[in-house]
Design a protein around this motif. Structure first.
Motif, PDB file in Angstrom:
ATOM      1  N   ASP A 175       0.837  -1.167  -0.073  1.00 23.60           N
ATOM      2  CA  ASP A 175       0.036   0.022  -0.005  1.00 23.60           C
ATOM      3  C   ASP A 175       1.031   1.203   0.107  1.00 23.60           C
ATOM      4  N   GLY A 176       1.797   1.312  -0.696  1.00 21.65           N
ATOM      5  CA  GLY A 176       2.629   2.652  -0.749  1.00 21.65           C
ATOM      6  C   GLY A 176       3.830   2.684   0.078  1.00 21.65           C
ATOM      7  N   ASN A 177       3.762   1.858   1.227  1.00 19.34           N
ATOM      8  CA  ASN A 177       4.988   2.000   2.063  1.00 19.34           C
ATOM      9  C   ASN A 177       6.337   1.500   1.461  1.00 19.34           C
ATOM     10  N   PRO A 178       7.410   2.498   2.007  1.00 22.48           N
ATOM     11  CA  PRO A 178       8.668   2.104   1.509  1.00 22.48           C
ATOM     12  C   PRO A 178       9.238   0.648   1.981  1.00 22.48           C
ATOM     13  N   VAL A 179       9.113  -0.271   1.626  1.00 21.27           N
ATOM     14  CA  VAL A 179       9.493  -1.299   1.847  1.00 21.27           C
ATOM     15  C   VAL A 179      10.989  -1.870   1.469  1.00 21.27           C
ATOM     16  N   ALA A 180      11.963  -2.131   2.476  1.00 24.29           N
ATOM     17  CA  ALA A 180      13.191  -2.429   2.096  1.00 24.29           C
ATOM     18  C   ALA A 180      13.580  -3.911   2.259  1.00 24.29           C
ATOM     19  N   ASN A 181      13.052  -4.551   3.028  1.00 23.46           N
ATOM     20  CA  ASN A 181      13.162  -5.892   3.042  1.00 23.46           C
ATOM     21  C   ASN A 181      11.900  -6.777   2.627  1.00 23.46           C
ATOM     22  N   VAL A 182      12.222  -7.759   1.881  1.00 25.09           N
ATOM     23  CA  VAL A 182      11.311  -8.893   1.261  1.00 25.09           C
ATOM     24  C   VAL A 182      11.831 -10.343   1.707  1.00 25.09           C
ATOM     25  N   ASN A 183      10.852 -10.908   2.445  1.00 17.58           N
ATOM     26  CA  ASN A 183      11.188 -12.450   2.783  1.00 17.58           C
ATOM     27  C   ASN A 183      10.098 -13.273   1.922  1.00 17.58           C
ATOM     28  N   PHE A 184      10.612 -14.207   1.064  1.00 20.41           N
ATOM     29  CA  PHE A 184       9.613 -14.995   0.515  1.00 20.41           C
ATOM     30  C   PHE A 184      10.278 -16.329   0.576  1.00 20.41           C
ATOM     31  N   ASP A 236       7.680  -3.651  -8.536  1.00 19.18           N
ATOM     32  CA  ASP A 236       7.044  -2.561  -8.133  1.00 19.18           C
ATOM     33  C   ASP A 236       7.828  -1.875  -6.875  1.00 19.18           C
ATOM     34  N   LEU A 237       8.612  -2.552  -6.401  1.00 15.29           N
ATOM     35  CA  LEU A 237       9.430  -2.100  -5.127  1.00 15.29           C
ATOM     36  C   LEU A 237      10.872  -1.614  -5.379  1.00 15.29           C
ATOM     37  N   LYS A 238      10.981  -1.272  -6.495  1.00 15.30           N
ATOM     38  CA  LYS A 238      12.330  -1.070  -7.074  1.00 15.30           C
ATOM     39  C   LYS A 238      12.998   0.228  -6.651  1.00 15.30           C
ATOM     40  N   ASP A 239      12.066   1.053  -6.019  1.00 15.16           N
ATOM     41  CA  ASP A 239      12.576   2.214  -5.609  1.00 15.16           C
ATOM     42  C   ASP A 239      13.413   2.070  -4.204  1.00 15.16           C
TER      43      ASP A 239
END
Length: 601
Positions: A422-431, A445-448
């Motif tokens: 929802d537009g939050n600046p996510v820095a870490n993703v764990n899948f 989509d999280l490239k920035d």
């Protein structure tokens, strides 16, 4: 009867001819050096350097005295001045004044000899940029050395030097200085004049302190003070604007160095000291720290403020006196390795400790006091609420900038998981620990903002080319997948610092990794890699950790020894014969030195 056998050939001039002595340096080598400007005499058992070497560019060559015609390649009068002279691994006890007859020298390597002194005339080599004098018996240096103002690299390790004069400060162009393994008891204040110095090794001496002026070295990136007698570190060290690696192992420190405003420090090594307490004020400034090594100390507990180290990836607390851990340790978003062996931990089951870092951190997170409703987004489960969204920690997305959808065993990531960002600046993703066969296409989509992604323990066979759009990526974890290659487009990840590829199906080292100069850590153990290109590997000037263990490497290229930025090199579990296990067990420095000694001359 004649005393000569019938038919035997008799040289009538025998006894009158003067036998020509074998020259220790073949003439062909000297002839080639006149063309190339380089002469390698390493490992020839020389006890002295023949005069013909020093006079190489002065004396008329033999072919000029013969009545012969010259081809284009044999024009001796078009010779090149000698710029590189290698004399390492011989038995030289001295160097004559004639060294000044080679004024064009840029590189002079005399390491691994028996030199006890040097001629002052070495100062006449005004073009010299690299001087290697390590592994000799030098007790002091002649004043001429301090006249070499173009010198960029000076290696003096493994000698008997007790004092460095203040004249050292005249070598203002130095960027690499190694004074390790000597008998130094102090360092001159003039060291501060070396404003271009990037790497300084003072390890294995008798230093009790560092001069405060060292803080003026604004370009220093690596400082090694291991194995000295230091009891404290001056706080002014924090003013070193570029310092990234600080080694303080095997000293007498009782506290972690207090380094206020040290925004660049990435690695702090304080193992084998006498540290008992970690104070909050020692931690709160180390925001950029990715590795903290405190093994073999007397630490009794960790403060809750350890959670301030948001960039921490590796924490080594082996062999301390820690009986319990703060649960907040489990919330560190980037922590990948936590070493706790040799501690009297009582509150954590032993079987849990043996399951690895991931399980331990998961346990600690489960013990953290969560906000009401477990920090989940407060929504009723209606027909409009997806089951996957109910499993997402919205609190972690907003406060920790972390999107965690791991251990679900799903074959794909539901769209509503990424909608929850929802537009939050996510820095870490764990899948990690799912059944993914492809990277979710919406990850771009999280490239920035995305800096760290964990896709380990899935069934990925390829990485898409558009992965290169994640320009902010610093860490990629792809362990335990089915990968056989990486796309060349990944060279666009100019901020990438670490990549984990262990337990995949690579048969060759991914070519693209040679083209990412920002890499500091490459873990590619337990694959089928058959070899590496050591020449290309050397271009990775920041690479400090390389794990090649448990692969199919039949031969380790000696040129890998030139990758001097490496601080951890793992090669065990490969079918090569050399280096032998006895050398591997001595550690990275010993392996690199062994490999360098095997480079063909």
């Amino acid at each position: 009867m004649s005393r000569f056998k019938r038919g035997a050939h008799v040289d009538s001039r025998a006894g009158f001819r003067q036998e020509k002595e074998d020259c220790p340096v073949p003439y062909g080598l000297l002839k080639a050096a006149r063309k190339s400007g380089q002469l390698n005499l390493s490992g020839r058992g020389l006890t002295e350097v023949p005069a013909s070497v020093w006079r190489l560019n002065l004396d008329t060559p033999q072919e000029a005295k013969q009545n012969v015609s010259f081809g284009a390649e044999d024009r001796w009068w078009e010779q090149t001045d000698l710029t590189k002279l290698l004399l390492s691994s011989n038995k030289l006890q001295s160097i004559p004044d004639d060294v000044k007859l080679l004024p064009a020298l840029v590189v002079l390597d005399i390491h691994d000899n028996q030199l006890s002194s040097l001629p002052d005339s070495i100062g006449d080599l005004e073009q010299l940029q690299k001087l290697i004098l390590s592994h000799n018996k030098l007790t002091e240096l002649p004043s001429g050395v301090w006249r070499l103002t173009n010198l960029r690299c000076l290696h003096l390790q493994q000698n008997l030097i007790e004092q460095i004069p203040r004249d050292l400060g005249q070598l203002v162009n130095l960027d690499d200085l190694d004074l390790s393994n000597n008998h130094l008891i102090d360092i001159p204040e003039s060291l501060a004049n070396l404003q271009n110095l990037v790497k300084l090794d003072l390890s294995c001496n008798k230093l009790k302190s560092l001069p405060p002026a060292i803080s003026q070295m604004k370009n220093l990136r690596m400082l090694d003070c291991s194995r000295n007698q230091m009891e404290s570190i001056p706080p002014v060290l924090a003013q070193m604007e570029s310092l990234e690696q600080l080694y303080l192992r095997h000293n007498k420190l009782r506290y972690l160095p207090e380094l206020p405003c040290c925004k660049t420090l990435k690695e702090l090594h304080c193992g084998n000291n006498q540290i008992e307490v970690l104070e909050a004020e020692h931690l709160k400034h180390l925001n950029a720290l990715s590795l903290l090594e405190l093994r073999d100390n007397k630490v009794k507990s960790l403060p809750e403020e350890i959670t301030l180290l948001q960039g921490l990836e590796r924490l080594d607390l082996t062999n301390n006196d820690i009986s319990s851990l703060p649960c907040g340790l489990g919330t560190l978003p980037k922590l990948k390795s936590l070493s706790l062996e040799g501690n009297p931990l009582r509150a954590i089951r032993r079987d849990l400790l043996t399951k690895g870092t991931g399980e331990l951190l998961k346990y600690l997170r489960s013990r953290v006091q969560e906000p009401p409703n477990g920090g989940l987004k407060e929504e009723p489960k209606t027909a409009m609420t997806f089951q996957s969204q109910a499993k997402i920690n919205i609190h972690a997305i907003k406060t920790l900038k972390t999107l965690d959808y791991s251990e679900k065993q799903d074959a794909s990531i539901p769209d509503d998981v990424l909608d929850a960002v929802d537009g939050n600046p996510v820095a870490n993703v764990n899948f990690s620990k799912n059944q993914l066969t492809a990277v979710p296409h919406r990850i771009v989509d999280l490239k920035d903002t995305l800096a760290d992604i964990n896709l380990g323990f899935n069934k990925l066979t390829t990485i898409p080319a558009d992965f290169c759009h994640l320009k902010q990526l610093m860490h990629i974890d792809l362990r335990n997948n089915l990968l056989i290659s990486l796309p060349m487009e990944l060279e666009g990840l100019i901020k990438l610092r670490s990549v984990i590829l262990s337990f995949n199906r690579f048969k060759s080292f991914p070519e693209v990794l040679y083209r990412i100069p920002s890499l500091e850590t490459i873990l590619i153990s337990s694959n089928q890699v058959g070899g590496i290109d050591a020449v290309q590997m050397k271009t990775l000037s920041r690479l400090s950790t390389l794990d090649l263990s448990n692969n199919d490497i039949m031969q380790v290229p000696p040129e890998l020894g030139n990758c001097t930025s490496l601080r951890a090199l793992m090669l065990d579990g490969n079918p090569f014969r050399n280096p032998r296990a006895a050398i591997l067990i001595k550690g990275t420095d010993a392996v690199l030195e062994y490999l360098r000694s095997r480079i063909p001359t």
